[in-house]
Design a protein around this motif. Structure first.
Motif, PDB file in Angstrom:
ATOM      1  N   GLY A  30       0.856  -1.186   0.000  1.00 46.83           N
ATOM      2  CA  GLY A  30       0.000   0.000   0.000  1.00 46.83           C
ATOM      3  C   GLY A  30       0.888   1.230   0.000  1.00 46.83           C
ATOM      4  O   GLY A  30       2.044   1.164   0.421  1.00 46.83           O
ATOM      5  N   ILE A  31       0.333   2.331  -0.481  1.00 49.88           N
ATOM      6  CA  ILE A  31       1.119   3.564  -0.558  1.00 49.88           C
ATOM      7  C   ILE A  31       0.777   4.450   0.636  1.00 49.88           C
ATOM      8  O   ILE A  31      -0.356   4.892   0.787  1.00 49.88           O
ATOM      9  CB  ILE A  31       0.827   4.327  -1.870  1.00 49.88           C
ATOM     10  N   MET A  32       1.782   4.664   1.464  1.00 48.18           N
ATOM     11  CA  MET A  32       1.578   5.392   2.708  1.00 48.18           C
ATOM     12  C   MET A  32       1.931   6.854   2.523  1.00 48.18           C
ATOM     13  O   MET A  32       2.952   7.178   1.909  1.00 48.18           O
ATOM     14  CB  MET A  32       2.486   4.817   3.801  1.00 48.18           C
ATOM     15  N   ASP A  33       1.110   7.724   3.089  1.00 49.69           N
ATOM     16  CA  ASP A  33       1.420   9.147   3.088  1.00 49.69           C
ATOM     17  C   ASP A  33       2.230   9.447   4.345  1.00 49.69           C
ATOM     18  O   ASP A  33       1.689   9.798   5.381  1.00 49.69           O
ATOM     19  CB  ASP A  33       0.150   9.993   3.015  1.00 49.69           C
ATOM     20  N   MET A  34       3.546   9.283   4.199  1.00 50.70           N
ATOM     21  CA  MET A  34       4.440   9.447   5.347  1.00 50.70           C
ATOM     22  C   MET A  34       4.690  10.929   5.578  1.00 50.70           C
ATOM     23  O   MET A  34       5.181  11.626   4.688  1.00 50.70           O
ATOM     24  CB  MET A  34       5.767   8.732   5.095  1.00 50.70           C
ATOM     25  N   SER A  35       4.377  11.393   6.771  1.00 48.36           N
ATOM     26  CA  SER A  35       4.618  12.800   7.072  1.00 48.36           C
ATOM     27  C   SER A  35       5.995  12.929   7.712  1.00 48.36           C
ATOM     28  O   SER A  35       6.642  11.941   8.042  1.00 48.36           O
ATOM     29  CB  SER A  35       3.545  13.341   8.009  1.00 48.36           C
ATOM     30  N   MET A  36       6.410  14.173   7.918  1.00 48.78           N
ATOM     31  CA  MET A  36       7.770  14.425   8.386  1.00 48.78           C
ATOM     32  C   MET A  36       7.945  14.186   9.881  1.00 48.78           C
ATOM     33  O   MET A  36       9.063  14.178  10.364  1.00 48.78           O
ATOM     34  CB  MET A  36       8.167  15.851   8.027  1.00 48.78           C
ATOM     35  N   TRP A  46      -1.037  10.141   7.314  1.00 52.64           N
ATOM     36  CA  TRP A  46      -1.384   9.099   8.293  1.00 52.64           C
ATOM     37  C   TRP A  46      -0.303   8.049   8.454  1.00 52.64           C
ATOM     38  O   TRP A  46      -0.411   7.142   9.279  1.00 52.64           O
ATOM     39  CB  TRP A  46      -2.718   8.452   7.912  1.00 52.64           C
ATOM     40  N   CYS A  47       0.723   8.138   7.640  1.00 56.79           N
ATOM     41  CA  CYS A  47       1.795   7.155   7.725  1.00 56.79           C
ATOM     42  C   CYS A  47       1.176   5.767   7.674  1.00 56.79           C
ATOM     43  O   CYS A  47       0.270   5.558   6.897  1.00 56.79           O
ATOM     44  CB  CYS A  47       2.640   7.380   8.969  1.00 56.79           C
ATOM     45  N   TYR A  48       1.637   4.818   8.502  1.00 60.29           N
ATOM     46  CA  TYR A  48       0.877   3.586   8.417  1.00 60.29           C
ATOM     47  C   TYR A  48      -0.022   3.354   9.624  1.00 60.29           C
ATOM     48  O   TYR A  48      -0.248   2.237  10.030  1.00 60.29           O
ATOM     49  CB  TYR A  48       1.679   2.343   8.043  1.00 60.29           C
TER      50      TYR A  48
END
Lengths: 419, 1019, 89
Positions: free
Chosen positions: A339-345, A365-367
């Motif tokens: 899945g493609i995670m929207d990893m924040s800083m 939301w990262c994972y």
């Protein structure tokens, strides 16, 4: 009679199951809505539901590029918990957990929220202290947590390696008993179903190809199924955040997209009775109601928009599973996916009005996005409807990065792949 | 039970080597080479399993990896393996095989009562119920549902088997050693390419042994054997039998599992194969046609029937009805009949078949029933009869006949006696079914675009390659052996040429042996048919996915409820998600959904294939890296010295480090407090070898360190060391350590143990990518040195005895001084610095000399009462001094928080400075480092600081990071991060530890507990 | 995924350490204002498609590479050494 109930299942069963209606309508887009939510994943559907339910909005649409529920809400390891360390996260995730506890009732759809407990193993006295630090933080914030020793670990996890021969012998663990798992697909379908019955239009196979802007204000979206206008547009597209927001002219968000793999084994009879996480690495495992061991580990660590991981990570994750459960070496891996995670800083999410007028953003939301689904929808709906954040997401700003007010549970700094 | 073993035949069995194994405790006769399934079939056993949801009896359905029914449990104890495919697992003498998902046995299963409730168990029923009556009701239902699900049981004991993993490299990997794969490997191998030919089966040929043909003049199976022999003799070709390639990863990396076949120590070997070119020749799998009762034992794929006869000398049954919609199955019928298997009838929905097909069948006395289908399988524990119904024109005619004529007046030999709607029964114990072939495109889909629908085979073939692969043979839909084998040869030639070899394509001549059969059939004559409409009242269920008990009605219900995308269908019904990966069910499911939606099948779409192609034991993926060997153990060069000194070792990251050196009868507390006291009173030695050590050299080394540390190092005199703080780019604290200036252009930098690798990479990055102009080099020397801290009032006296010629007195070797010295001829680096607060030294020698230095210190310091101290005492000493370590450096603290703001140089730029100076990193109310004194009972790290009582603690204001008993203060002391802490010294708070049931009063104090002026340092 | 190291040859991605976006522009050392550093540290283009990124061959020559790679297909187009040695191509 409720649309879904045991009685209805029986009566329909006797009539050959001919009377069931679609769980949600295949809506055609209307020219205009009060709010368009871009993204038919868990968060987008939940947002639409709460916009209708909590804020009385009657003209809400969810616009989804493909069929709903096939992004991260349909590709995760189904863990629900609120065992966070930092105060900025406590109330938000605990509210989410409370919503989970009533979700099947709320939606009239069984999301199978199973409060079987989430056990974080600790492998040294120091790790037990770190577990205590988190557990105490939770307790003081009114969240349940218990520290357990090896005996109780043995009871909860038959087959676990508690020997001193283990590479990182188990010392005990932190358990949140109210935490657990849910049936991930059912969450998307349940919110879609309930939102639909409140009049929300769920528009599938309608990828947003552009935003409509009038005088600097976002006033709608363009899809192959036509232009759709709205007073407000919320974006909840997880790993696609950077690409979608680019269409609105927003660049340079504090987000990187990374691939996270997940795995499921063949089904076996009940074996692992709670969610277990490995403390000497990064691996989490539970057993689905169907019997498969569902597990995952770290990201593959490089930017990726492919729902496909690589082999080295498969090895690392499985090795950590077998480190805990040496008895499952003969159990077979059945499927893997990415899945493609929207990893924040900083590893924490963003729920905020803006960054353009008429636009609202939910991402980062990262994972950990699955467990947040109800509260994220709840808070994003509030943020959109009231044009200001809810108290629960007050810290999840976009400006916190520039200010240096990180919410960094892992303490790894601005390296998204490490959160 | 009457058995089905034929009197002769069976290419894979050795009738001279009989043995027995057990199924559910009863002996089963087998021959060497039998699979569990073939032996059970030969023994006459019909029921070998129970289905997932309804516990219906199930038999053997196939002869390969596509088997949906015959899953069994094999072995016991730690070797118990559930869900074993009986159709592919070889039987072995004494093997314990048992049925699963049934109680008390698969023969008599109480769970079969579920069938009564079947009407309510439709697709997704669980989403619609078990919701109430209470919010948490699911917790009450779930345990029973979990117990009901799950197929076989896993062992609770560790698996004792040995697994391995290995790497292998090739120019060309050919996946599948069927006709196409063999031809491909030959073409490329002869051209000189390094070829790997991987095949899941023990031998070559794939399904070529079910063919009756010659290739280049040799009988097909013989050709395969010769091809295999030729390949095995090529030095550039590697044959990998019993190896199934399960994953196609990026960059030409493929994952494969080798079953070591029960020989030798290793059970399975996992291969990572790197190949520049790949030929996929994974074949096709026959698919069934869905009809009512199609899950009864005795219903089997047609090709499987032939496979059991030819490979294992076992007939699928005593009396057979063959139901098919394609020419291939007719050919198989002829071969079956030739082998002496009794076929009652062949039922085909087509209105006509070529005379070349029908002739040999009719000659064998088999009834030919065209324009009809098998509408149901009847029987209790096994098929007893096939219900035959007319279709199309025949159905209309039958309907007309029913109206026009009384029953029994039918004419013609192939037209059966009329009955309502023309439906009649044929007694049979076996129904062989063939609905066409589905290419196995899993690997191609993993590394390619969306699959493409091919109408003439009514199935998907591989889409656009996204890596360097070529598909060949049946997986592309090749309808004949001739086409398949020549596709393989061409693919091999293409791949070899792409690799720079000079391969020449050579066409292979294929002759079909059975007169008249299949010579001219290019399209297989397929009449697409996926499901037969049930006839009569209350038809039995018709299964699409046998393993997951998904029926055709379930698929239609999902469609009605809006789960109309292929991916939604799969998730809602679980179609295709079982161990068999949906090989026999996927197309039928899509076809039925397409029918429900009244749209073409390809418009419904297909789901994407993911690894693995077939289930892979988890142990194999991990190989030897299990248990104790799961991760490497790092040991200091002094490891054995610690053991000799009686150390209790502990895990610290990957390291094993001495915790305490307990005397006899001494507990942890007594030991570490003694050790700490000893350091403050006399002299102790401790192993600091694990610290990261980086040599920074070159004319710009000082400039470089000025940029990476917050404080200044370029002005540090040669022969001096300095404490340094590093920030991340975001301005938060990264690491701390010391840098020693060994020469004008050379520094030795130490890091914390935990951050050693990260600091090295951080420095390397800055030098390589940001400041390449700096003339500086970096070398990690962490493993090159052994380091020993010598601490305590007698440390100088001790070291003075060891060093040759280096003055050790206070003035000559001042605090923070660094000396290159010699100890008994061993070159050593000595720095006078202190973590403990006592006068102390760190001595580094070459790693191999560490044990010598350690023993010399102990030997020469015996009269000074030198004693080793471990990690616990080290912690005590540093907490007493308020030095921060891992628990405080948690990645969320700023220099300000630690009281180290003064180390942020105002005079020069450094990494992280602009962001460290953001107001938020030093504003009021941040968590700041403080010391804690116990005022009543001991508190523990992990407790939180609160103002309130145990009953009403209030919000957390901070947390305790490190705690020790201080022998010096005779009290428990600690370090903590406390909101606005530096202004709160003197306040009293509580260390709230609700999770461990404690709530202790603590006093907030300065973190510098012992010798705050630092007088002892320079004693 | 394989990455061609200019020093060591074609190697599995598992031998490398991913160091992230190579397009983010690092302000000059002397830059004191926070804003350009905020952009460098936190803001990412995060493209779906071609991407320039740093990889370090940690289990090989330890050199830093700039790799041009597609984030959607994982296709690696080129890898060159950072700094002066990588410029010559």
């Amino acid at each position: 009679m409720a649309e879904y109930s045991a009685l209805r299942v029986i009566t329909e069963g006797l009539r050959g199951n001919r009377g069931w209606k679609p769980a949600w309508r295949k809506a055609e887009p209307k020219p205009r809505y009060d709010v368009i939510v871009v993204g038919g994943g868990g968060h987008g559907l939940a947002t639409a539901y709460y916009l209708a339910k909590n804020h009385g909005l009657r003209h809400v649409a969810v616009v989804e590029a493909g069929p709903i529920g096939l992004g991260n809400v349909g590709r995760n390891t189904t863990i629900v918990r609120s065992n966070y360390l930092l105060p900025e996260n406590h109330d938000f995730y605990e509210w989410s957990l409370k919503l989970w506890e009533g979700l099947s009732h709320e939606l009239n759809y069984n999301v199978m929220f199973s409060q079987r407990g989430v056990l974080n193993l600790a492998h040294s006295p120091e790790q037990m202290d770190v577990a205590a630090e988190r557990g105490n933080a939770m307790r003081l914030a009114g969240i349940d947590a218990d520290l357990i020793g090896r005996d109780e670990v043995a009871q909860l996890c038959p087959g676990i390696d508690l020997s001193e021969e283990a590479r990182f012998p188990v010392a005990g663990g932190l358990i949140q008993r109210r935490a657990g798992t849910a049936r991930h697909d059912a969450v998307a379908w349940g919110y879609a179903h309930a939102a639909d019955r409140l009049g929300v239009d769920i528009i599938e196979n309608a990828p947003v190809t552009d935003f409509i802007t009038e005088g600097g204000t976002i006033t709608g979206v363009v899809t192959p199924r036509g232009e759709i206008r709205a007073d407000k547009v919320g974006v909840a597209v997880a790993g696609m955040t950077s690409e979608v927001m680019r269409m609105a002219g927003v660049e340079g968000l504090p987000i990187e997209s990374h691939v996270l793999q997940a795995f499921v084994s063949e089904p076996v009879k009940p074996l692992v009775h709670c969610v277990v996480t490995y403390g000497a690495g990064h691996m989490y495992v539970s057993q689905s109601d169907k019997g498969g061991l569902v597990f995952g580990g770290s990201l593959d660590f490089y930017n990726s928009y492919a729902r496909r991981g690589n082999l080295a990570n498969v090895h690392d994750t499985v090795s950590e599973l077998l480190a805990i459960f040496p008895n499952v070496a003969r159990i077979k891996l059945l499927r893997s996916w990415g899945g493609i995670m929207d990893m924040s800083m900083d590893g924490s999410p963003i729920i905020t009005p803006g960054p353009l007028p008429g636009l609202y953003l939910n991402c980062g939301w990262c994972y950990g996005g699955f467990k947040a689904t109800p509260a994220s929808g709840w808070c994003f709906a509030h943020t959109i409807a009231r044009d200001e954040p809810h108290a629960l997401n007050a810290g999840f700003t976009l400006s916190r990065f520039a200010e240096g007010r990180h919410i960094d549970e892992a303490g790894t700094g601005a390296v998204p792949g490490l959160h | 039970m009457a058995g089905f073993r034929l009197s002769s035949g069976g290419s894979r069995i050795d009738r001279s080597r009989p043995f027995t194994f057990t199924f559910d405790g009863s002996p089963v006769e087998a021959f060497a080479g039998d699979t569990i399934a073939s032996a059970l079939m030969a023994s006459g056993r019909s029921i070998v399993a129970r289905s997932f949801k309804y516990h219906r009896p199930r038999g053997i359905f196939s002869a390969g990896a596509e088997e949906p029914n015959a899953l069994v449990t094999v072995g016991s104890g730690g070797e118990r393996e559930p869900n074993v495919n009986a159709a592919t697992r070889l039987a072995a003498p004494g093997l314990e095989v048992s049925g699963q998902n049934a109680w008390p046995s698969v023969d008599r299963d109480i769970g079969a009562v579920n069938q009564v409730f079947a009407p309510f168990f439709g697709a997704g029923f669980y989403y619609k119920t078990f919701i109430g009556p209470l919010r948490r009701s699911w917790m009450w239902y779930e345990p029973a549902i979990r117990r009901a699900a799950g197929m076989g049981s896993a062992s609770l004991d560790p698996d004792p088997a040995r697994y391995e993993k290995a790497n292998v490299f090739a120019d060309l990997l050919v996946v599948g050693a069927g006709p196409a794969g063999l031809a491909a490997a030959l073409a490329a191998g002869r051209a000189g390419a390094r070829v790997i030919l991987a095949e899941a089966e023990p031998g070559p040929g794939g399904a070529i042994d079910l063919e009756e043909a010659t290739i280049d003049g040799a009988p097909a199976a013989e050709w395969a054997a010769m091809a295999s022999l030729e390949l095995s003799e090529m030095a550039n070709v590697r044959l990998m039998p019993r190896t199934h390639v399960w994953g196609y990863y990026d960059g030409g990396v493929l994952a494969a599992l080798e079953d070591c076949g029960g020989e030798g120590e290793t059970r399975c070997r996992h291969w990572r194969i790197e190949a520049r070119q790949v030929i996929l020749a994974t074949g096709a799998c026959e698919r069934p046609i869905v009809f009512s009762g199609n899950d009864r034992p005795g219903v089997m794929l047609a090709s499987a029937g032939l496979a059991y006869v030819r490979r294992y000398g076992t007939a699928p049954g005593g009396s057979i009805v063959l139901f098919c919609n394609n020419d291939e199955a007719w050919r198989q019928a002829a071969l079956l009949a030739e082998a002496g298997v009794k076929i009652a009838a062949i039922v085909d929905p087509r209105t006509e078949v070529p005379g070349t097909l029908a002739g040999p069948i009719a000659a064998k006395g088999i009834d030919i029933i065209l324009s009809h289908v098998v509408a149901a399988a009847k029987g209790a524990r096994r098929v007893e009869a096939a219900v035959i119904a007319p279709v199309g024109e025949a159905a209309r005619a039958a309907e007309a006949a029913r109206i026009d004529r009384p029953a029994g007046e039918a004419e013609g030999e192939s037209v059966p006696p009329a009955s309502p709607g023309g439906v009649f029964e044929i007694a049979a114990d076996t129904i062989l079914v063939s609905g066409g072939h589905t290419p196995i495109i899993n690997l191609a889909s993993q590394a390619g675009g969306p699959p493409v629908w091919r109408e003439e085979i009514a199935a998907f073939v591989p889409g656009e390659p996204r890596q360097d692969w070529i598909a060949a043979g049946a997986m592309t839909g090749a309808p004949t052996l001739e086409i398949a084998v020549n596709q393989g040869a061409e693919a091999g030639t293409l791949a070899a040429n792409a690799l720079g070899f000079n391969a020449v394509a050579k066409e292979l001549a294929v002759q079909i042996q059975i007169q008249g059969l299949r010579t001219s059939i290019q399209d297989g004559g397929l009449l697409p048919l996926f499901e037969v409409e049930p006839v009569g009242e209350k038809p039995d269920k018709a299964f699409v996915d046998l393993q997951h008990d998904v029926t055709a009605d379930d698929v239609r219900l999902a469609g009605r409820e809006g789960f109309v995308e292929a991916e939604h269908l799969k998730r809602y019904t679980t179609l295709g998600m079982a161990n068999d990966q949906g090989r026999t069910s996927a197309i039928n499911g899509l076809a039925i959904l397409a029918g429900e939606r009244q749209m073409p099948i390809p418009a419904v779409g297909t789901t994407r294939f993911r690894p693995p192609l077939a289930p892979v034991p988890l142990g194999a993926i991990v190989g030897r890296e299990r248990g104790h060997h799961m991760r490497p153990i790092r040991r200091s060069p002094l490891h054995h010295a610690h053991l000799e000194a009686g150390a209790e070792m502990m895990h610290a990251g990957l390291w094993l480090r001495p915790r305490v050196y307990a005397h006899k009868g001494e507990g942890l507390f007594a030991a570490y407090t003694r050790e700490a006291r000893h350091v403050r009173a006399k002299v102790g030695i401790a192993d600091v070898s694990t610290l990261g050590k980086i040599e920074v050299a070159g004319p710009d080394a000082g400039t470089f360190l000025d940029r990476v540390y917050t404080n200044t190092f370029s002005t540090l005199p040669v022969g001096k060391a300095r404490y340094g703080l590093m920030l991340r780019e975001d301005g938060f604290v990264f690491d701390d350590g010391t840098a020693w200036r060994l020469a004008e252009d050379r520094y030795l930098v130490t890091t914390t143990t935990a951050k050693a690798a990260e600091v090295m990479m951080h420095m390397e990055f800055l030098l390589a990518a940001v400041w390449p102009e700096l003339k500086t080099t970096l070398a990690s020397v962490s493993d090159q040195y052994a380091g020993i801290a010598v601490a305590g009032p007698r440390s100088r006296a001790l070291l003075a005895r060891l060093v040759d010629g280096t003055p050790m007195d206070r003035e000559a070797f001042p605090f923070m001084g660094v000396r290159q010295a010699s100890i008994a001829g061993v070159p050593a680096l000595i720095a006078r610095l202190s973590f403990s607060g006592e006068n102390a030294y760190e001595v580094y020698v070459g790693a191999d000399c560490g044990p010598f230095l350690w023993s010399e210190l102990l030997r020469q310091g015996a009269d000074l009462e030198v004693a080793p101290y471990g990690l616990e005492a080290m912690g005590t000493l540093r907490i007493e001094k308020g030095h921060v370590a891992g628990p405080e450096l948690n990645g969320r603290v700023s220099a300000h928080d630690l009281g180290l703001g003064k180390l942020l140089s105002k005079k020069k730029p450094f990494v992280g400075k602009p962001l460290a100076l953001r107001p938020a990193l030093s504003e009021e109310g941040r968590m700041e480092l403080v010391g804690l004194l116990a005022t009543d009972a001991a508190f523990r790290s992990g407790a939180h600081l609160v103002a309130g009582t145990e009953e009403a603690p209030g919000a957390s204001e901070g947390h305790v990071t490190s705690v020790t008993y201080s022998p010096e203060l005779r009290n428990h002391i600690g370090l903590a991060m406390l909101k606005g802490g530096r202004k709160r010294h003197g306040q009293t708070l509580f260390a709230a530890d609700p999770i461990r049931g404690a709530h202790c009063r603590v006093e907030i104090v300065s973190p510098h507990f012992v010798d705050p002026q630092g007088e002892r340092l320079d004693a | 995924m394989l990455i061609p190291c200019p020093v060591c040859g074609m190697r599995d991605a598992g031998e490398y350490h991913y160091r992230g976006d190579a397009t983010a522009e690092r302000p000059p050392l002397a830059e004191e204002a926070a804003e350009p550093w905020v952009r460098y540290v936190y803001e990412r283009q995060n493209p779906r498609g071609e991407h320039l990124e740093f990889w370090q061959h940690v289990h090989g020559c330890r050199q830093f590479l700039v790799v041009r790679r597609n984030t959607e297909t994982h296709e690696v187009f080129e890898a060159r050494l950072v700094g002066p040695f990588g410029q010559g191509e």
